[in-house]
Design an enzyme around this catalytic site. Sequence first.
Site, PDB file in Angstrom:
ATOM      1  N   HIS A  41       0.849  -1.185   0.000  1.00 44.11           N
ATOM      2  CA  HIS A  41       0.000   0.000   0.000  1.00 44.11           C
ATOM      3  C   HIS A  41       0.885   1.235   0.000  1.00 44.11           C
ATOM      4  O   HIS A  41       1.944   1.226   0.633  1.00 44.11           O
ATOM      5  CB  HIS A  41      -0.895   0.006   1.251  1.00 44.11           C
ATOM      6  N   ASP A  46      -7.978  -5.493   0.181  1.00 44.92           N
ATOM      7  CA  ASP A  46      -8.471  -6.373  -0.880  1.00 44.92           C
ATOM      8  C   ASP A  46      -8.055  -7.831  -0.717  1.00 44.92           C
ATOM      9  O   ASP A  46      -8.532  -8.689  -1.455  1.00 44.92           O
ATOM     10  CB  ASP A  46      -7.965  -5.871  -2.245  1.00 44.92           C
TER      11      ASP A  46
END
Length: 440
Positions: free
Chosen positions: A317, A374
Amino acid sequence: MSKMAKLELDGKVYELPIVEGSEGEKAIDLTRCVELGGTKPGDLRAKTGCITLDPSLGNTGSCSSNITFIDGERGILRYRGIPIEELAEKSRFIEAAYLLIFGKLPTSLETHMFSQMLENHELLHEDMKFHFQGFPPYSHPMAILSSMINATGCFYHDKIEHYNPDTFKDLAAMLLSQVRTIAAFSYRKSRGLPIIYPDPKYKYTANFLHMMFSLPYKEYEMRPEVVSALDTIFLLHADHEQNCSTSTVRTVASSQASLFASAAAGVCALWGPLHGGANQAVIEMLSDIHRSGDDGTRFIEDAKKKDSGKRLMGFGHRIYKNYDPRAKIIKAKCDEILNSMKRSDPLLDIAKKLEEAALQDPYFVERRLYPNVDFYSGIIMRAIGIPVEMFTVIFAIGRTPGWIANFKELAEDKTTRINRPRQVYIGQTLSPYTPKQDRT
Ligand code: CMC
């Protein structure tokens, strides 16, 4: 007096104020640059002739915002100051949406009135049905979603303007309600199934499941644990500060485009596999691993090689250099929902194995790559029967309150100007025009 940063350029010294956020994050303000000894502040470029270069904007604050706080080092996420863990446990999606958009948790009366507004808007304009028929059956529902959100502007052109504080609440409810109806209709269309209209007896998330899965002759059996799991997924996706899609929404909105046009652009930005499309990519990756008979070990090795073209989807991320707090909640929910449905999923076993291996592997450890939102969300969606091509659409429904909240914040900010970054030109300098007959 605020603290100053000093910049020395071509023998001159400039001072730039340091702005400090409420959680201590610091930024150098490029709009109030003053030459040492001078008094009149101005843009960095106007004062020095220089711009800053920050491709992919990893060091650039594009706005000040009071909606969502993330501390990526410590794995913290808060909506309007409230920890995500507490909201996921105690609130429903619509309550969190209200909090994000209007800045406070709603009272019972406010919840009731807002739910009423959502209900009033749940039906699409009947003529929009014909537009769904124009899409070929294999269309990706994200393409339909974006097109149809934009098309809404044609049907309600009298309502849809850039920003009017008196009507915005109604418009926000309309987008939030209709995004869910459009999403369900897109799915029905992509499967060649008859459209199921919303039913006011259901609340927001249950109504979505009803429109997705009921049949004209048989109503979908509503299981509270399924409704709750999907509602939590919506809530966990509701905002994430200046991510790619929200920044897109803000950019489009900065030209004074409407809320619906801005949200349609947000859907397009979300679609890519590095952003919201990652939830679909994760399940495809896990399915491939499962089909190939690999337990994940081979895939991890491939994901580390730059030329393999593979990445461990659902990992890493831009902001989190720690476990994504949303992934922690979703991982726990995976076990919960599978247990309650008395089911197992081999893809969950592979995902857990991949996580365990990656978190011990120097490649992932050194780069501080952890599971993101996710990584596990697709397992829950699979368990409740959501088809894989709808995963990113679920993300889009969830993210809609964040887009609305950011749109509102930008529209209400009197200092807002159109977003218009600059560039450093590295192309040809002045060149002669070649007539057609002389071109090679
Ligand atoms: N698998 C393997 N290597 C990775 C991964 C990954 N998933 N993510 C990052 N890296 C490596 C990358 O190759 C680079 O290595 P090096 O320094 O040797 O060149 C390093 O880690 C830094 O990566 P980056 O691409 O420069 O980081 P970024 O901040 O530009 O990208 C990201 C962030 C999320 C796009 C990226 O981590 C990624 O592609 N992850 C997989 C896709 C994914 O799960 N996306 C969902 C993001 S969370 C939900 C959302 O907000 O949409």
